[in-house]
Design a protein around this motif. Structure first.
Motif, PDB file in Angstrom:
ATOM      1  N   ASN A 135       0.814  -1.215   0.000  1.00  0.00           N
ATOM      2  CA  ASN A 135       0.000   0.000   0.000  1.00  0.00           C
ATOM      3  C   ASN A 135       0.851   1.271   0.000  1.00  0.00           C
ATOM      4  O   ASN A 135       0.531   2.241  -0.669  1.00  0.00           O
ATOM      5  CB  ASN A 135      -0.926  -0.027   1.224  1.00  0.00           C
ATOM      6  CG  ASN A 135      -1.942   1.090   1.193  1.00  0.00           C
ATOM      7  OD1 ASN A 135      -2.415   1.487   0.133  1.00  0.00           O
ATOM      8  ND2 ASN A 135      -2.266   1.616   2.338  1.00  0.00           N
ATOM      9  N   LEU A 136       1.977   1.251   0.729  1.00  0.00           N
ATOM     10  CA  LEU A 136       2.806   2.451   0.881  1.00  0.00           C
ATOM     11  C   LEU A 136       3.794   2.663  -0.270  1.00  0.00           C
ATOM     12  O   LEU A 136       4.264   3.770  -0.491  1.00  0.00           O
ATOM     13  CB  LEU A 136       3.607   2.374   2.189  1.00  0.00           C
ATOM     14  CG  LEU A 136       2.803   2.232   3.480  1.00  0.00           C
ATOM     15  CD1 LEU A 136       3.716   1.852   4.638  1.00  0.00           C
ATOM     16  CD2 LEU A 136       2.035   3.498   3.796  1.00  0.00           C
ATOM     17  N   GLU A 181      11.188   3.519  10.552  1.00  0.00           N
ATOM     18  CA  GLU A 181      10.358   4.232  11.526  1.00  0.00           C
ATOM     19  C   GLU A 181       8.881   4.207  11.123  1.00  0.00           C
ATOM     20  O   GLU A 181       8.010   4.023  11.968  1.00  0.00           O
ATOM     21  CB  GLU A 181      10.820   5.700  11.671  1.00  0.00           C
ATOM     22  CG  GLU A 181      12.171   5.872  12.324  1.00  0.00           C
ATOM     23  CD  GLU A 181      13.360   5.769  11.364  1.00  0.00           C
ATOM     24  OE1 GLU A 181      14.471   6.098  11.791  1.00  0.00           O
ATOM     25  OE2 GLU A 181      13.174   5.353  10.200  1.00  0.00           O
ATOM     26  N   GLN A 182       8.617   4.384   9.825  1.00  0.00           N
ATOM     27  CA  GLN A 182       7.225   4.373   9.351  1.00  0.00           C
ATOM     28  C   GLN A 182       6.602   2.989   9.513  1.00  0.00           C
ATOM     29  O   GLN A 182       5.481   2.857  10.012  1.00  0.00           O
ATOM     30  CB  GLN A 182       7.178   4.832   7.890  1.00  0.00           C
ATOM     31  CG  GLN A 182       7.502   6.309   7.733  1.00  0.00           C
ATOM     32  CD  GLN A 182       7.665   6.738   6.283  1.00  0.00           C
ATOM     33  OE1 GLN A 182       7.843   5.918   5.385  1.00  0.00           O
ATOM     34  NE2 GLN A 182       7.613   8.044   6.051  1.00  0.00           N
ATOM     35  N   LEU A 183       7.338   1.954   9.112  1.00  0.00           N
ATOM     36  CA  LEU A 183       6.820   0.582   9.247  1.00  0.00           C
ATOM     37  C   LEU A 183       6.624   0.213  10.716  1.00  0.00           C
ATOM     38  O   LEU A 183       5.678  -0.491  11.073  1.00  0.00           O
ATOM     39  CB  LEU A 183       7.779  -0.413   8.579  1.00  0.00           C
ATOM     40  CG  LEU A 183       7.832  -0.346   7.047  1.00  0.00           C
ATOM     41  CD1 LEU A 183       8.972  -1.194   6.514  1.00  0.00           C
ATOM     42  CD2 LEU A 183       6.504  -0.791   6.425  1.00  0.00           C
ATOM     43  N   TYR A 214       0.160  10.341   6.481  1.00  0.00           N
ATOM     44  CA  TYR A 214      -0.765   9.258   6.866  1.00  0.00           C
ATOM     45  C   TYR A 214      -0.663   8.997   8.372  1.00  0.00           C
ATOM     46  O   TYR A 214      -1.678   8.903   9.070  1.00  0.00           O
ATOM     47  CB  TYR A 214      -0.417   8.009   6.044  1.00  0.00           C
ATOM     48  CG  TYR A 214      -1.129   6.747   6.441  1.00  0.00           C
ATOM     49  CD1 TYR A 214      -2.505   6.617   6.299  1.00  0.00           C
ATOM     50  CD2 TYR A 214      -0.415   5.645   6.936  1.00  0.00           C
ATOM     51  CE1 TYR A 214      -3.162   5.439   6.651  1.00  0.00           C
ATOM     52  CE2 TYR A 214      -1.059   4.466   7.284  1.00  0.00           C
ATOM     53  CZ  TYR A 214      -2.422   4.371   7.139  1.00  0.00           C
ATOM     54  OH  TYR A 214      -3.067   3.206   7.489  1.00  0.00           O
ATOM     55  N   ILE A 215       0.559   8.940   8.883  1.00  0.00           N
ATOM     56  CA  ILE A 215       0.781   8.717  10.320  1.00  0.00           C
ATOM     57  C   ILE A 215       0.302   9.935  11.117  1.00  0.00           C
ATOM     58  O   ILE A 215      -0.386   9.807  12.121  1.00  0.00           O
ATOM     59  CB  ILE A 215       2.274   8.400  10.594  1.00  0.00           C
ATOM     60  CG1 ILE A 215       2.630   7.021   9.992  1.00  0.00           C
ATOM     61  CG2 ILE A 215       2.584   8.438  12.084  1.00  0.00           C
ATOM     62  CD1 ILE A 215       4.118   6.724   9.899  1.00  0.00           C
ATOM     63  N   PRO A 242      -5.790   7.095   8.790  1.00  0.00           N
ATOM     64  CA  PRO A 242      -7.214   6.899   8.439  1.00  0.00           C
ATOM     65  C   PRO A 242      -7.474   5.504   7.879  1.00  0.00           C
ATOM     66  O   PRO A 242      -6.650   4.965   7.130  1.00  0.00           O
ATOM     67  CB  PRO A 242      -7.447   7.956   7.352  1.00  0.00           C
ATOM     68  CG  PRO A 242      -6.372   8.963   7.537  1.00  0.00           C
ATOM     69  CD  PRO A 242      -5.194   8.231   8.096  1.00  0.00           C
ATOM     70  N   GLU A 243      -8.611   4.945   8.275  1.00  0.00           N
ATOM     71  CA  GLU A 243      -8.944   3.563   7.908  1.00  0.00           C
ATOM     72  C   GLU A 243      -9.057   3.364   6.391  1.00  0.00           C
ATOM     73  O   GLU A 243      -8.449   2.486   5.834  1.00  0.00           O
ATOM     74  CB  GLU A 243     -10.261   3.182   8.580  1.00  0.00           C
ATOM     75  CG  GLU A 243     -10.258   1.777   9.109  1.00  0.00           C
ATOM     76  CD  GLU A 243     -11.483   1.518   9.951  1.00  0.00           C
ATOM     77  OE1 GLU A 243     -12.441   0.955   9.404  1.00  0.00           O
ATOM     78  OE2 GLU A 243     -11.483   1.909  11.142  1.00  0.00           O
ATOM     79  N   LYS A 244      -9.862   4.180   5.758  1.00  0.00           N
ATOM     80  CA  LYS A 244     -10.049   4.008   4.305  1.00  0.00           C
ATOM     81  C   LYS A 244      -9.183   5.041   3.590  1.00  0.00           C
ATOM     82  O   LYS A 244      -9.638   6.123   3.245  1.00  0.00           O
ATOM     83  CB  LYS A 244     -11.521   4.147   3.936  1.00  0.00           C
ATOM     84  CG  LYS A 244     -12.327   2.975   4.448  1.00  0.00           C
ATOM     85  CD  LYS A 244     -13.777   3.067   4.091  1.00  0.00           C
ATOM     86  CE  LYS A 244     -14.515   1.829   4.607  1.00  0.00           C
ATOM     87  NZ  LYS A 244     -15.941   1.957   4.518  1.00  0.00           N
TER      88      LYS A 244
END
Length: 199
Positions: free
Chosen positions: A21-22, A28-30, A97-98, A103-105
């Motif tokens: 998705n990313l 750090e993000q993962l 995003y973080i 957000p879910e969707k």
């Protein structure tokens, strides 16, 4: 299969799915997105996945991970050939995003069309029954950004007529000067907006 092995497999698949998705992500993000605990634990998990050829990593300012062909096969990813020019853009989108509370969707680069018009936001999500459109301001000219804001103004009217709310345009930018210019354009053109900065 032993429980520990099963848990490890599930965690690895979760990491692979999030990378699908990313596109690109830092440790750090993962670590945040997949709840990998402390730095040492996250480094250990990702190093093992890299050794098992599930992930590939390239060194930029930081180590940046992406899916290997083996990783893609395991989760059935349809991810095509990656473009290294998109690394900074993808990492900025992940940061936002973080920052937005994951957000879910969260839909990445999903096209929106109305009449003869079309926009491809960097991400789209719905929160509290309100559409949010994300634009990452990395290397675009301010003229391009202004044209986009005008299109979002048109889209805002369409969404208001159909869903009775004005969408929120979210910008993520890299400098104070660009933040001021984006704020000015959004206010002059008349769209609901929020601006976050990597400043």
């Amino acid at each position: 299969m032993m429980l520990a092995q099963l848990q490890r497999q599930q965690r690895e698949e979760q990491i692979l799915l999030s990378l699908d998705n990313l596109t690109y992500a830092t440790r750090e993000q993962l670590q945040v997105i997949n709840s990998l605990g402390g730095d040492r634990n996250a480094q250990r998990i990702l190093a093992r996945m890299e050794k098992d050829k599930l992930l590939l990593a390239a060194r930029y300012e930081k180590k940046v991970y992406h899916l290997s062909n083996k990783g893609k096969q395991i989760i059935g990813s349809a991810q095509g050939k990656l473009n290294k020019k998109e690394v900074t853009h993808a990492l900025m989108r992940n940061d936002l995003y973080i920052k937005l509370g994951m957000p879910e969707k969260w839909f990445k680069e999903r096209s929106v069309s109305w009449g003869d018009n079309k926009l491809i936001p960097d991400a789209t999500f719905i929160r509290n029954d309100t559409y949010h459109f994300v634009e990452i301001d990395n290397q675009q000219t301010m003229v391009t950004n202004k044209d986009k804001i005008k299109k979002y103004k048109e889209l805002s009217k369409v969404i208001f007529n159909q869903y009775k709310h004005h969408p929120i345009l979210i910008w993520y930018t890299v400098s104070e000067l660009r933040r001021k210019k984006l704020k000015e354009s959004c206010e002059t053109i008349g769209v609901k907006y929020r601006i976050y900065g990597n400043m």
